[in-house]
Design a protein around this motif. Structure first.
Motif, short mmCIF file in Angstrom:
data_model
loop_
_atom_site.label_atom_id
_atom_site.label_comp_id
_atom_site.label_asym_id
_atom_site.label_seq_id
_atom_site.Cartn_x
_atom_site.Cartn_y
_atom_site.Cartn_z
N GLY A 51 -4.81 -2.68 -0.22
CA GLY A 51 -5.52 -2.24 0.98
C GLY A 51 -6.61 -3.22 1.39
N ALA A 95 0.29 7.47 -2.72
CA ALA A 95 -0.54 6.26 -2.76
C ALA A 95 -1.59 6.24 -1.65
CB ALA A 95 0.34 5.01 -2.67
N GLU A 96 -1.18 6.54 -0.42
CA GLU A 96 -2.12 6.43 0.69
C GLU A 96 -3.21 7.50 0.60
OE1 GLU A 96 0.54 6.53 3.98
OE2 GLU A 96 1.19 4.47 3.67
N ARG A 122 7.19 5.20 -3.59
CA ARG A 122 7.77 5.90 -2.45
C ARG A 122 8.37 4.90 -1.46
NH1 ARG A 122 6.00 11.23 -0.88
NH2 ARG A 122 4.64 11.20 -2.69
N GLU A 180 -2.63 0.43 -4.65
CA GLU A 180 -2.87 0.77 -3.25
C GLU A 180 -4.26 0.33 -2.79
OE1 GLU A 180 -2.09 2.77 -5.69
OE2 GLU A 180 -3.08 4.71 -5.62
N ASP A 181 -5.23 0.33 -3.72
CA ASP A 181 -6.59 -0.06 -3.33
C ASP A 181 -6.68 -1.57 -3.15
OD1 ASP A 181 -7.56 2.67 -3.88
OD2 ASP A 181 -7.07 2.12 -5.92
N ALA A 235 3.05 1.91 -3.10
CA ALA A 235 2.38 1.70 -4.38
C ALA A 235 2.77 2.71 -5.46
CB ALA A 235 0.86 1.71 -4.19
N LYS A 236 3.15 3.90 -5.04
CA LYS A 236 3.54 4.90 -6.04
C LYS A 236 5.05 5.04 -6.11
CE LYS A 236 -0.25 7.02 -7.77
NZ LYS A 236 -1.43 7.24 -6.93
N LYS A 242 -5.64 6.47 -2.17
CA LYS A 242 -6.50 5.39 -1.65
C LYS A 242 -7.62 5.99 -0.81
CE LYS A 242 -6.05 1.27 1.28
NZ LYS A 242 -6.73 1.77 2.49
N ASN A 274 -4.20 0.29 -9.79
CA ASN A 274 -4.95 0.33 -8.51
C ASN A 274 -4.24 -0.41 -7.38
OD1 ASN A 274 -7.04 1.69 -9.83
ND2 ASN A 274 -7.94 -0.26 -10.46
N ILE A 333 0.86 -1.20 0.00
CA ILE A 333 0.00 0.00 0.00
C ILE A 333 0.89 1.24 0.00
CG2 ILE A 333 -1.74 1.34 1.24
CD1 ILE A 333 -2.56 -1.24 2.70
N SER A 334 1.77 1.30 1.00
CA SER A 334 2.55 2.53 1.20
C SER A 334 3.53 2.79 0.07
CB SER A 334 3.30 2.45 2.53
OG SER A 334 2.38 2.35 3.58
N ARG A 340 -10.34 7.74 -2.79
CA ARG A 340 -11.27 6.84 -3.49
C ARG A 340 -12.28 6.22 -2.54
NH1 ARG A 340 -6.22 4.66 -5.63
NH2 ARG A 340 -5.71 5.87 -7.47
#
Lengths: 183, 192
Positions: free
Chosen positions: A140, B86-87, A115, A136-137, A112-113, B90, A134, A109-110, B93
């Motif tokens: 998650g 990202a967080e 970082r 991070e979603d 995902a982009k 999320k 998608n 999640i953290s 959304r």
């Protein structure tokens, strides 16, 4: 003092690993459920997720070391009926599987982009798989359900230990609670 | 080819050639990524946070002889929100903000277009976010138009409007400085 396990007892290192993992899992679960409900102006809005991420990465390292320790050490035989023994072994590996899966999904999640994920102010872990659609979603949703799964499995694990202690009156629970040098 | 077919073919050609005289339809150049939906919102009143929607599509018509007849329609994939974190994305959304699982799309459909003398215009239209439709006014700049180097004809606009988050059922408290967001549409269309 003996640090490792024997085929009947856990050594102090395994006992420490076990209880640190338990503390980490319960703490992260509670913290995780609490922090997502925080409002923007809450003092903990940024700090709680930072602690959750940091402790999560540290717990991953701990569980990896724990697994390594388990693989290079003798392992105390499970106690009880043959079926119970098989269930116990299966449960232990399932717990490892869920532990790794929940920790890795959180990291996805953290990061995902792309970082890096910071561990307090000490160091950070770079992203590996990132920018999946998608990410991070999906990570998650998986993280949340695996966390619940891990808590349910851990509860079963706890109830089984209590059953061994209270009904079978064997050493299952005692041997993970304190280190004894005797057999 | 029969004579009638040739005739209809020629009429077709004539109609194509007369295209520019009629309201021309333009498709947004999303493929070449010459269209952007950006937003910015204040962070605590101390700085601007910028983000964008990556996936959207749409078209517009524009008739140089009768520009007030112009129409625009844009559909936005709300899950494509991207604020480079990202967080946060999320969270945006989820139910607290756009609830994209329940409301996957936002739409803008123009209701009027009024061109002014200085290459600016006022565009009004219905903006639908989270199933709430509100009429918004967009201040538009007609940036330019003409042939492109690859045989096509392009026309581009940029417009900005400010929306109140609460108007679209987004009532997560981000603080008094962050109740509104500025949305900028920067679109280039290729004439069809």
């Amino acid at each position: 003092m003996r640090l490792g396990n024997s085929t009947t007892c856990y050594g102090p290192v395994a006992i420490l690993f076990h209880w640190l993992t338990a503390l980490g899992v319960i703490g992260l679960f509670g913290l995780g459920l609490w922090m997502v409900e925080l409002t923007y102006y809450d003092n903990w809005y940024n700090e709680a997720p930072a602690i959750h991420r940091s402790v999560g990465i540290l717990l991953f390292a701990l569980v990896a070391l724990r697994l390594l320790w388990r693989l290079i050490n003798p392992h105390p035989e499970p106690l009880g009926q043959p079926l119970e023994k098989r269930l116990a072994i299966g449960m232990h590996w399932l717990l490892y599987l869920f532990l790794f899966a929940v920790l890795i999904s959180g990291y996805f999640i953290s990061s995902a982009k792309g970082r890096p994920v910071g561990v307090f102010d000490w160091f950070s872990v770079p992203a590996t798989l990132h920018d999946l659609p998608n990410q991070e979603d999906i990570a998650g949703v998986i993280h949340l359900w695996l966390a619940w799964g891990l808590i349910i499995l851990s509860s079963g694990h706890t109830l089984a230990a209590l059953k061994h202690h209270l009904i079978d009156r064997d050493a299952s629970l005692r041997r993970i609670l304190r280190f004894t040098n005797d057999k | 080819m029969s004579r009638t077919r040739i005739t209809s073919f020629l009429i077709g050609l004539l109609l194509l050639a007369s295209g520019p005289l009629m309201a021309a339809e333009y498709k947004l150049d999303t493929e070449g990524q010459h269209a952007f939906i950006q937003f910015r919102i204040q962070h605590l009143g101390y700085s601007w946070l910028y983000g964008r929607f990556n996936d959207f599509d749409g078209s517009f018509t524009y008739d140089a002889d009768n520009p007030d007849k112009s129409e625009v329609e844009i559909t936005i994939d709300m899950a494509s929100i991207d604020s480079n974190h990202a967080e946060r994305d999320k969270h945006l959304r989820e139910e607290d903000f756009f609830h994209v699982k329940k409301y996957p799309e936002a739409r803008f459909v123009s209701t009027s277009f009024e061109e002014h003398d200085d290459d600016t215009a006022t565009l009004k239209g219905d903006l639908t976010i989270k199933d709430v439709t509100r009429n918004v006014t967009i201040d538009v700049e007609h940036v330019g138009h003409g042939e492109d180097p690859w045989g096509g004809y392009r026309r581009g606009f940029q417009g900005t409007t400010t929306i109140k988050l609460k108007d679209f059922n987004i009532d997560y408290d981000l603080g008094p400085a962050s109740t509104h967001a500025e949305v900028t549409l920067a679109i280039e269309g290729v004439r069809q």
